[in-house]
Design a protein around this motif. Sequence first.
Motif, PDB file in Angstrom:
ATOM      1  N   HIS A 168       0.893  -1.126  -0.057  1.00  0.00           N
ATOM      2  CA  HIS A 168       0.134  -0.129  -0.326  1.00  0.00           C
ATOM      3  C   HIS A 168       1.402   1.352  -0.198  1.00  0.00           C
ATOM      4  CE1 HIS A 168      -3.878  -2.248   0.081  1.00  0.00           C
ATOM      5  NE2 HIS A 168      -2.935  -3.407   1.554  1.00  0.00           N
ATOM      6  N   ASP A 169       2.074   1.668   0.183  1.00  0.00           N
ATOM      7  CA  ASP A 169       2.568   2.192   0.257  1.00  0.00           C
ATOM      8  C   ASP A 169       2.921   2.967   1.475  1.00  0.00           C
ATOM      9  OD1 ASP A 169       5.245   3.224  -1.467  1.00  0.00           O
ATOM     10  OD2 ASP A 169       4.098   5.249  -2.327  1.00  0.00           O
ATOM     11  N   LEU A 170       2.823   2.970   1.895  1.00  0.00           N
ATOM     12  CA  LEU A 170       3.020   3.332   3.632  1.00  0.00           C
ATOM     13  C   LEU A 170       4.752   4.190   4.401  1.00  0.00           C
ATOM     14  CD1 LEU A 170      -0.170   2.210   2.900  1.00  0.00           C
ATOM     15  CD2 LEU A 170      -0.236   2.091   6.032  1.00  0.00           C
ATOM     16  N   ARG A 171       4.191   4.434   4.838  1.00  0.00           N
ATOM     17  CA  ARG A 171       5.503   4.463   5.391  1.00  0.00           C
ATOM     18  C   ARG A 171       5.530   4.399   7.703  1.00  0.00           C
ATOM     19  NH1 ARG A 171       7.150   5.495   0.637  1.00  0.00           N
ATOM     20  NH2 ARG A 171       6.922   3.399   1.289  1.00  0.00           N
ATOM     21  N   VAL A 172       5.870   4.311   7.839  1.00  0.00           N
ATOM     22  CA  VAL A 172       6.152   2.835   9.196  1.00  0.00           C
ATOM     23  C   VAL A 172       7.067   4.129  10.120  1.00  0.00           C
ATOM     24  CG1 VAL A 172       7.723   1.128   8.732  1.00  0.00           C
ATOM     25  CG2 VAL A 172       5.680   1.215  10.562  1.00  0.00           C
ATOM     26  N   LEU A 173       6.336   4.379  11.141  1.00  0.00           N
ATOM     27  CA  LEU A 173       7.480   4.840  12.702  1.00  0.00           C
ATOM     28  C   LEU A 173       6.940   3.442  13.077  1.00  0.00           C
ATOM     29  CD1 LEU A 173       6.465   8.789  12.404  1.00  0.00           C
ATOM     30  CD2 LEU A 173       8.980   7.498  11.634  1.00  0.00           C
TER      31      LEU A 173
END
Length: 212
Positions: A168-173
């Motif tokens: 889904h082309d999400l970024r993550v922290l």
Amino acid sequence: MPATARLWDISPTIAPDSPVFPGDEPYRLAWTARLGPGCPVNLSALTMSPHVGAHADAPLHYANDAPAIDEVALTAYLGPCRVIHALGVAPLITIEHLRHAEAGLPPRVLVRCRERADTVWNPDFTAYAPEAIAWLAERGVKLIGIDTPSVDPADSKTLDSHQLLRKHDLRVLENLVLDDVPAGDYELIALPLKLQGACASPVRAILRELTR
């Protein structure tokens, strides 16, 4: 934004005893020069995994043909954010733990699972159920975060939640400290360093209160 807007620092201090995944490179600091006669500065050198402390994973972390952290756009790491509380939830955050905060969901979502951040390695941390990540993506979320070491369980070999981030082309922290942050909406500022070819980057993540 008024200069008096309250800030929450949601990054842990990075230190030699910061918890890391077994086998990962801990933080070390060495002095290459010290202030004194003939030397005008103190100068240090760092050795560490980019996954120590609060950090942003690059897609390269979980796919060989994916961008490194220096190739990732910064847009997702800056802007409106919602902190959702799921205190005591284990082992996985599911859709049902998020649904109550669905209305008007901004593009960034951080989930607080713990009363207090772990200060030693604990493999029994809470992670995201893959279907929860898909549910957030369907609602326009572009970045997710968590106050544990990973969005996948410590013993996962398939990294299903990370793979859904990629899909889904999400970024993550990960490894955020949300101990004192009330549930609600904020501005997130958590920019990764432009580390060439790296699979992740430390961030100094902060939340800023929204003012009208």
